[in-house]
Design an enzyme around this catalytic site. Structure first.
Site, PDB file in Angstrom:
ATOM      1  N   ILE A  10       0.819  -1.220   0.000  1.00  0.00           N
ATOM      2  CA  ILE A  10       0.000   0.000   0.000  1.00  0.00           C
ATOM      3  C   ILE A  10       0.850   1.268   0.000  1.00  0.00           C
ATOM      4  CG2 ILE A  10      -0.341   0.303   2.509  1.00  0.00           C
ATOM      5  CD1 ILE A  10      -3.388   0.704   1.765  1.00  0.00           C
ATOM      6  N   ASP A  33       1.191  -0.266   9.523  1.00  0.00           N
ATOM      7  CA  ASP A  33       1.418   1.011  10.198  1.00  0.00           C
ATOM      8  C   ASP A  33       2.922   1.378  10.156  1.00  0.00           C
ATOM      9  OD1 ASP A  33       0.949   3.235  11.786  1.00  0.00           O
ATOM     10  OD2 ASP A  33       0.510   2.115  13.617  1.00  0.00           O
TER      11      ASP A  33
END
Ligand code: ADP
Length: 169
Positions: A10, A33
């Site tokens: 991503i 994250d």
């Protein structure tokens, strides 16, 4: 309008907003994250600090800094605790509130990771169904948000999302 499921990373997505499966501190962590903070650079942490965290199922937006994406939308998904602690509703809220925030910021393209199905252990097939249903319903009424991509990091996650789409028809 378009909804796609792809395998990929991503942090490489050139879209208006990528969504971060954050934790409630918004101060970075492992998994997706950590990868997003790594790729965005230290400025991301610097703007996350004064946000003073985010509740599970809610969402907050920041710039993307060194990422190809313009914005990062941070949402802490629920930690799976057996399914009797509103986990399904909270996961739905994470997707929906992220999409609402993208819409509010006039984003056309949004990319999601599979929220909560990693370290937070939300059952993959059920999590995929919630993601697909929430995104497809939102796309029907959105003005700005037109293209949503689910970015699956591993083959198992990718297969689960393809199955969830088939189930919806
Ligand atoms: P959570 O704590 O919400 O479960 P994780 O980061 O542990 O979040 O996992 C969520 C999903 O993100 C998992 O499917 C994991 O494989 C995936 N993931 C990890 N790194 C990336 C990345 N760079 N791009 C897309 N997905 C990723």
């Amino acid at each position: 309008m378009a909804f796609d499921v792809i395998r990929g990373d991503i942090t490489k997505m050139r879209v208006d907003a990528i969504v971060n499966a954050a934790n409630t501190t918004l101060l970075g962590g492992g998994g997706v994250d950590g990868a997003i903070h790594q790729a965005a650079g230290p400025q991301l942490l610097a703007v996350c600090r004064p946000l003073h965290g985010c509740q599970t199922g809610e969402a907050k937006i920041t710039p993307g800094f060194k990422l190809p994406a313009k914005f990062v939308i941070h949402t802490p998904g629920p930690i799976w605790r057996g399914g009797t602690h509103h986990e399904a509703e909270l996961l739905h809220n994470s997707y929906l509130n992220s999409l609402k925030l993208a819409e509010k910021n006039q984003c056309q393209s949004v990319a999601f990771p599979s929220i909560s199905t990693g370290v937070y252990r939300f059952p993959l097939n059920e999590g995929a169904k919630i993601a697909v249903a929430t995104i497809l319903k939102f796309l029907k009424t959105a003005t700005f948000v037109k293209d949503v991509t689910m970015v699956c990091f591993d083959e198992g996650t990718y297969e689960a999302y393809l199955m969830a789409i088939k189930a919806v028809g």
